[in-house]
Structure formats: structure tokens, C-alpha cells
Design an enzyme around this catalytic site. Structure first.
Site, mmCIF file in Angstrom:
data_model
loop_
_atom_site.group_PDB
_atom_site.id
_atom_site.type_symbol
_atom_site.label_atom_id
_atom_site.label_comp_id
_atom_site.label_asym_id
_atom_site.label_seq_id
_atom_site.Cartn_x
_atom_site.Cartn_y
_atom_site.Cartn_z
ATOM 1 N N CYS A 94 0.823 -1.206 0.000
ATOM 2 C CA CYS A 94 0.000 0.000 0.000
ATOM 3 C C CYS A 94 0.862 1.263 0.000
ATOM 4 C CB CYS A 94 -0.870 0.040 1.249
ATOM 5 S SG CYS A 94 -1.824 -1.443 1.507
ATOM 6 N N ARG A 105 5.014 0.314 -6.091
ATOM 7 C CA ARG A 105 5.021 -0.496 -4.868
ATOM 8 C C ARG A 105 4.089 -1.702 -4.993
ATOM 9 N NH1 ARG A 105 6.818 2.712 -0.346
ATOM 10 N NH2 ARG A 105 5.526 1.523 1.091
ATOM 11 N N TRP A 155 -2.924 -2.734 -1.580
ATOM 12 C CA TRP A 155 -2.488 -4.079 -1.954
ATOM 13 C C TRP A 155 -3.199 -5.007 -0.985
ATOM 14 C CZ3 TRP A 155 0.572 -8.081 0.231
ATOM 15 C CH2 TRP A 155 1.083 -9.008 -0.694
ATOM 16 N N ASN A 187 -1.628 1.677 5.912
ATOM 17 C CA ASN A 187 -0.700 0.705 5.344
ATOM 18 C C ASN A 187 -0.225 -0.159 6.515
ATOM 19 O OD1 ASN A 187 1.331 -0.684 4.076
ATOM 20 N ND2 ASN A 187 2.660 1.101 3.727
ATOM 21 N N GLY A 188 -0.295 -1.478 6.383
ATOM 22 C CA GLY A 188 0.130 -2.358 7.479
ATOM 23 C C GLY A 188 -0.974 -3.355 7.800
ATOM 24 N N GLU A 246 18.152 -16.925 -8.514
ATOM 25 C CA GLU A 246 17.717 -15.567 -8.840
ATOM 26 C C GLU A 246 17.131 -15.517 -10.256
ATOM 27 O OE1 GLU A 246 17.060 -13.000 -7.317
ATOM 28 O OE2 GLU A 246 17.176 -11.366 -8.768
ATOM 29 N N LYS A 304 13.346 -14.354 -11.087
ATOM 30 C CA LYS A 304 13.015 -13.294 -12.054
ATOM 31 C C LYS A 304 12.006 -13.797 -13.064
ATOM 32 C CE LYS A 304 14.136 -10.556 -10.412
ATOM 33 N NZ LYS A 304 14.950 -10.248 -9.279
ATOM 34 N N GLU A 338 8.482 -14.401 -11.441
ATOM 35 C CA GLU A 338 7.714 -13.248 -10.961
ATOM 36 C C GLU A 338 7.208 -12.356 -12.086
ATOM 37 O OE1 GLU A 338 9.516 -10.457 -8.187
ATOM 38 O OE2 GLU A 338 11.449 -10.690 -9.126
ATOM 39 N N HIS A 356 19.076 -36.414 -8.134
ATOM 40 C CA HIS A 356 18.430 -36.800 -6.874
ATOM 41 C C HIS A 356 16.935 -36.486 -6.890
ATOM 42 C CE1 HIS A 356 22.265 -37.835 -5.149
ATOM 43 N NE2 HIS A 356 22.744 -36.668 -5.531
ATOM 44 N N LYS A 363 6.304 -4.049 -4.319
ATOM 45 C CA LYS A 363 7.737 -3.729 -4.302
ATOM 46 C C LYS A 363 8.322 -3.841 -2.899
ATOM 47 C CE LYS A 363 11.632 -2.368 -6.025
ATOM 48 N NZ LYS A 363 12.406 -3.430 -6.705
HETATM 49 C C1 AGP Z 1 12.674 -9.660 -6.181
HETATM 50 O O1 AGP Z 1 12.619 -9.374 -7.514
HETATM 51 C C2 AGP Z 1 11.619 -9.212 -5.330
HETATM 52 N N1 AGP Z 1 10.636 -8.451 -5.853
HETATM 53 C C3 AGP Z 1 11.644 -9.581 -3.865
HETATM 54 O O2 AGP Z 1 12.034 -10.900 -3.736
HETATM 55 C C4 AGP Z 1 12.508 -8.681 -2.948
HETATM 56 O O3 AGP Z 1 13.850 -8.883 -3.210
HETATM 57 C C5 AGP Z 1 12.159 -8.987 -1.486
HETATM 58 O O4 AGP Z 1 10.814 -8.669 -1.262
HETATM 59 C C6 AGP Z 1 13.040 -8.256 -0.519
HETATM 60 O O5 AGP Z 1 12.923 -6.879 -0.656
HETATM 61 P P1 AGP Z 1 13.987 -5.897 -0.019
HETATM 62 O O6 AGP Z 1 15.284 -6.124 -0.720
HETATM 63 O O7 AGP Z 1 13.444 -4.523 -0.273
HETATM 64 O O8 AGP Z 1 14.081 -6.227 1.418
#
Ligand code: AGP
Length: 608
Positions: free
Chosen positions: A2, A27, A72, A97-98, A481, A485, A488, A504, A603
Site C-alpha cells: 500500500c 510499490r 495491496w 498501510n500495514g 535468482e 526473475k 515473478e 536426486h 515492491k
Molecule cells: C525480487 O525481484 C523481489 N521483488 C523480492 O524478492 C525482494 O527482493 C524482497 O521482497 C526483498 O525486498 P527488499 O530487498 O526490499 O528487502
């Protein structure tokens, strides 16, 4: 997650609120809304979908005081009725927010007092709770403070009342919020990017702060209700740094910004002839002298950075290192070693799980804390004794790109500094590493030249449902990673394995419909990896191999080879990551997904 914007000014603030929300779109959100005070009435507009929709619906709304929100969904589906602001009796409007943990209990109590709830959110209780105090004391500040005292959980809130067009109240605990200080006008926002077009002067609220904001000033009270001063910072962020410019998406822009981001992060170090602990803070030398191990805590991509660092730290600095997912660590019964340096890594510095993990570590008696973070004034930085700021600049795309590679650069510096202090880095070797670091931005630039080739390769993935990433050693976290990517932003199910684990279990998945992406640099494990790749080919799996210049691997039927410009030694994970970022980006383009704002994601994950 949010986003909050609020404003009080002598001009119509609706355009300010809408522009602020647009800047907070990155965000992640699913609905948006605003409320303004006008002629002793609250005018509220809400919509699902993009801020552009809200902008259309707000055409006839105006006022000098108001609050706005991008939501969100956590409690209750994304819908107009669940969108903020939430009102109580047309008198109080709140954006939040929260997460309020005790909302069910408060809701039951307020329902018994005849309050009518019109949403499924936890946030609505805040509006009614403030209302229940406000009708008694007619003081918005005191009513908000009284309501907050009853809440358990995390919040950043903005509050206005229909019959008070001179003040707005805001507060934070566990979620970020700042004040923007203008000339005869004031603002609130979740982050500074929302306010860049109106002011660069910002005040970061501390945990538990409540502020009362008017046209000409503001008063801040700490968690105990005592008036406090908080410093005004001048943000270095420019409006242009959050504009898209010539790029199609922020993610593409941010991938391309990596050479500069790396150069900026390494600037101070690369210009000097020797590495000093002082880059981590004044107390770094004394702290590093006392530690015997590291514990790295982070989430998502930042956690992958920690995993790469573990290989560096144990091999180069010879120091034991554990890496843990922050959300697991915070709830696990663990044995604390007071000589451990706790390193938290985060782009935003506001990730709820990482903050909680750091607080948990402190509560166990860990006093040596270091954060690697991209946001200087974030809660994480303020909570840590030592810090190294990555200088990636604002990262808008939900998928972390430049934040990750700059985190790696920072962690490599940490490795070298610790290696030097532990007598494991000779002069010559230090110079060799410094030389490699100075060269890193141009090596990253050379990887970007592979973009057309990688875009071409991505076409093979457009109709795929699954993908498997393989790597070994330092490059296993890079495989993780790459898979993160891809999943997501393209929504292709992707998994990553250390290549030796293939036989395995995951080998059972391999057939002609399962593309296998291998990270295959020219390192000591290449021969081992080659055998693993043969196991894939023998089962009809299509291979996409990211190798280095001069590799012994070759293209053949079912084996697509992509050669990196060079082998960067210890820094190779940084270059290989850039290639995998481009792959994910172009696959997502082919699939037509919302690259910068992938579904269901946010974000900064400021809730648990
Ligand atoms: C990765 O592409 C992400 N969107 C997510 O995994 C992110 O790295 C994670 O939420 C941690 O965020 P931060 O680095 O702001 O703590």
C-alpha cells in the site's frame, strides 16, 4: 504494498495526491482512492485497477486537504468497497498501510456499539475507533493517539475529519511514512518519490511517532506522547530518476542502469588505493575485530545476494557464514553467538520480515549489526550499527535488478575488508581485486550488448509452462535468482537446483517441454556441470547455456549457447545475473505480462 499520500495546501491538492499515487504505483497495488475535505464534508472517490481510473473518476473533486491511497489486498478482496480511504460516519477518513492484528476483537466491540462496517478490511476499524474517541473529545490528534493505543500490529496512517479543514494527522509504527515540508503547504507519503514534484524537504517519522500537520507547520509526538524534533533531510532523488525516459519498462531501464549503479556504489572504494573498514561506518574496525562469524538475514532477491556472499566470505575471508531467510529466522529458536556480525540486506530497508529478524537478533543479544541497503533513511539502516549504502538509485520495477547487483558489489567489499583484517589478503591480491572492481561497470556494459541475442533466445520460452535453472557453487544462487526473475514477471513456473542435485529428483521432470537454463562460467566446476548437462540432453531436455567467453562448451542440436563477454572470476555472478534478468524481461515481453507491476506482488513488502 500500500502507498499513502496526503496534502494540506492553499491550492487544490487533488492533482498532487493523484501524481503522488502514480509515483507510488511501483510499490504494487490493486485499487486506489482518495478523500478530500470540502465545505465541511468528505468527498471520497475509489476505484479498482489503476490510478489512471481514479484520476478519471476524480475529475470533479477538489479541496485543500486530503489523503489518498493505493491498496495491496491483505484482508478482503481487491474491490471498491475494500479500497481506502475508509470513512466513519462521514466524519473521519483514514488511509492505512500495514496489518492490524487485533482487528476482529475491535470490530466486534465497535459493532456492538452500533458502528456499521462496510468493508472486509482490518483497516476500517481504525476509522471507527478514531471516530469513537473524536465524538467525545473533538480533538483529532488526541482521538488518533487514543485509538492507536488500542491497536496491535503495524501501521502507517493518514487521518482527516470533515469538520476540521486545518489539520491532518498521521502516524507510523512498523510501516514507513514521512512528512514533506513545503512553503505554506505540507504533505505525507510512504516514500519520497511521491513528493518529488512538490518538495525535496522531508522528515522521516520514527517508530511510534504521531504528527499533526497544518498549512504552516507540524508537530511530532513520540510513542510516549512527548513533543519531539526530527531532522529535515533534503532528498537527493531527482524527478528524472523516477521517470521512464526512453525505455519501455522500468525493469529494462534499471537493467541498463547497472553499470552506473555499480560505479556509484563502488565510487569511494575504487578511487582509493586500499580498502578500509571505515566504509561501513566509524565503528566498523572495532566491531570487525571482535567478530568470529556472520549471520546474513534477508528476503527474496536480497537473500540470494546473501547466498552468493557466503561463498565469498568463507573462501576469501575464511570466516564462517550462515544465510537465513528473515521470515524463518524470526520465528525459529536459534542459538545466538554474541561474536556474530548480523548482516541484513534489503533494497527498501522497510521489508517487515527483515526488520523483524533484525529486532529478533538484537533481542537475542546480537550487538554487532550491519545493513546493506539502498535507502539511506530506511528503518533498517537506522536500526543497524554499521551500514553500507548501495547507490543503485530508485528501483521502481517490482523485480529487483540493479539493487541485487549493487548488493553483490557491497558484499564483495565486505568480504575483502574482512579478509584483509584477518590477514588473508596480501597487497597484490588486494590490488587485483580492486582492479576487477574498477573494471566491473564496463564488464556489465558489455553484457548489456547481448540484449538482442537474449531477446531472440527468449522467443523459445513464450509457450513454456515450466523451466529449470541449474548452477553450481557461487552460481547456484544466481540460478535461484534467474528462476525468481522468470517466475515473478513471466508467470512461468521456474525452479532452480544446484546442478549436482539433478539426479536426486528433478531429473524426473526433464523432457522436451522443460527448458533447462544452465549458468556455466569457466570455473573449477565446469567439467562437473558438463556431465549434469549431458544428463539433461540424454532425456531430451532443451538446454540454454550461459557460458563465458572462451568456453569449452559448444552449441549443438538442443543446446543453445550464450557467451558472456568475459570470465569475471569471483565477480562472475554479477555478469551472469544481468544476462538472466534480460532473459526474464524478454520472455515476459513475449508473454505480454505487466512487467513492472506483476500480478499479486508488491515492491516493498511492509507486512508480514
Ligand atoms: C525480487 O525481484 C523481489 N521483488 C523480492 O524478492 C525482494 O527482493 C524482497 O521482497 C526483498 O525486498 P527488499 O530487498 O526490499 O528487502
Amino acid at each position: 504494498m500500500c502507498g499513502i499520500v496526503g496534502a494540506i495546501a492553499q491550492r487544490n491538492i487533488v492533482p498532487v495526491l493523484l501524481q503522488g499515487l502514480q509515483r507510488l504505483e511501483y510499490r504494487g497495488y490493486d485499487s486506489a482512492g482518495l478523500a478530500v475535505v470540502h465545505n465541511r464534508q468528505l468527498q471520497r472517490v475509489r476505484s479498482t485497477g489503476r490510478v489512471a481510473e481514479l484520476t478519471k473518476s476524480s475529475a470533479n473533486t477538489s479541496g485543500h486537504l486530503g489523503i489518498a491511497h493505493t491498496r495491496w489486498a491483505t484482508h478482503g478482496v481487491p474491490s471498491e468497497r475494500n479500497a481506502h480511504p475508509h470513512l466513519s460516519n462521514e466524519l473521519i477518513a483514514v488511509v492505512h498501510n500495514g496489518i492490524i492484528e487485533n482487528y476482529e476483537e475491535i470490530r466486534a466491540r465497535l459493532t456492538a456499539q452500533n458502528y456499521i462496517f462496510t468493508s472486509d478490511t482490518d483497516s476500517e476499524v481504525i476509522a471507527h475507533l478514531i471516530h469513537s474517541h473524536y465524538v467525545r473529545n473533538h480533538n483529532l490528534l488526541l482521538a488518533t493517539q487514543a485509538a492507536l493505543a488500542e491497536l496491535v500490529g503495524a501501521y502507517a496512517i493518514g487521518v482527516v475529519a470533515a469538520d476540521n479543514d486545518t489539520h491532518m494527522i498521521c502516524a507510523r509504527k512498523g510501516s514507513p511514512l514521512l512528512l514533506g515540508v513545503g512553503k505554506g503547504e505540507h504533505f505525507i507519503a510512504s516514500d519520497v518519490s511521491a513528493l518529488l514534484s512538490v518538495t525535496k524537504n522531508v522528515v522521516y517519522l520514527e517508530e511510534g511517532d504521531v504528527a499533526e500537520i497544518s498549512l504552516h507547520g507540524y508537530r511530532i509526538f513520540n510513542a510516549q506522547g512527548v513533543a519531539v524534533e526530527r531532522p529535515v533531510h533534503i532528498s537527493e532523488m531527482s524527478s528524472e530518476s523516477v521517470e521512464l525516459g526512453e525505455y519501455r519498462h522500468y525493469m529494462q531501464k534499471e537493467i541498463h542502469e547497472q553499470p552506473q549503479a555499480l560505479a556509484d556504489t563502488l565510487e569511494g572504494v575504487c578511487n582509493s588505493q586500499t580498502l578500509v573498514p571505515g566504509i561501513f561506518g566509524a565503528e566498523a574496525a572495532a566491531t570487525f575485530a571482535q567478530i568470529d562469524s556472520l549471520l546474513i538475514l534477508a528476503c527474496g532477491t536480497s537473500h540470494h545476494a546473501g547466498m552468493v556472499a557466503r561463498y565469498w566470505l568463507e573462501e576469501i575471508a575464511g570466516i564462517p557464514c550462515t544465510v537465513e531467510i528473515a521470515s524463518e529466522y524470526r520465528y525459529r529458536v536459534s542459538v545466538a553467538n554474541p561474536k556474530t556480525l548480523v548482516v541484513t540486506i534489503s533494497q527498501s530497508g522497510e521489508t517487515a520480515d527483515t526488520l523483524a529478524a533484525l529486532n529478533h537478533a538484537k533481542s537475542l543479544g546480537h550487538n554487532h549489526t550491519l545493513s546493506i541497503c539502498n535507502v539511506p533513511e530506511s528503518a533498517l539502516v537506522r536500526l543497524s550499527k554499521l551500514r553500507l549504502l548501495t547507490r543503485a538509485g530508485p528501483e521502481i520495477g517490482v523485480a529487483s535488478t540493479k539493487a541485487f547487483t549493487t548488493q553483490l558489489a557491497a558484499l564483495f567489499l565486505l568480504t575483502l575488508v574482512l579478509a584483509k583484517l584477518r590477514g588473508r589478503l596480501g597487497k597484490e591480491e588486494e590490488q587485483r581485486h580492486l582492479h576487477a572492481l574498477r573494471h566491473l561497470p564496463s564488464a556489465a556494459q558489455a553484457v548489456l550488448k547481448l540484449e538482442p541475442e537474449i531477446a531472440h533466445l527468449a522467443e523459445h520460452f513464450a509457450d513454456k509452462q515450466h523451466a529449470l535453472f541449474l548452477g553450481r557453487g557461487l552460481h547456484y544462487p544466481i540460478a535461484l535468482e534467474g528462476a525468481l526473475k522468470l517466475k515473478e514477471i513471466s508467470y512461468i513456473h521456474a525452479e532452480a537446483y544446484p546442478a549436482g542435485e539433478l539426479k536426486h529428483g528433478p531429473l524426473a521432470l526433464v523432457d522436451k517441454d522443460m527448458p533447462v537454463i544452465a549458468v556455466a562460467p569457466n570455473d573449477a566446476l565446469l567439467e562437473k556441470l558438463k556431465s549434469n548437462l549431458q544428463e539433461v540432453r540424454a532425456r531430451g531436455g532443451e538446454l540454454y547455456v550461459f557460458a563465458d567467453a572462451g568456453t569449452r562448451l559448444q552449441s549443438s542440436a538442443g543446446v543453445h549457447l550464450m557467451q558472456m563477454p568475459e570470465h569475471a572470476g569471483y565477480l562472475s555472478p554479477i555478469l551472469h545475473t544481468i544476462a538472466l534478468q534480460l532473459l526474464a524481461y524478454y520472455v515476459a515481453l513475449k508473454k505480454g505480462t505487466d512487467v513492472d507491476k506483476p500480478r499479486n506482488l508488491a515492491k516493498s513488502v511492509t507486512v508480514e
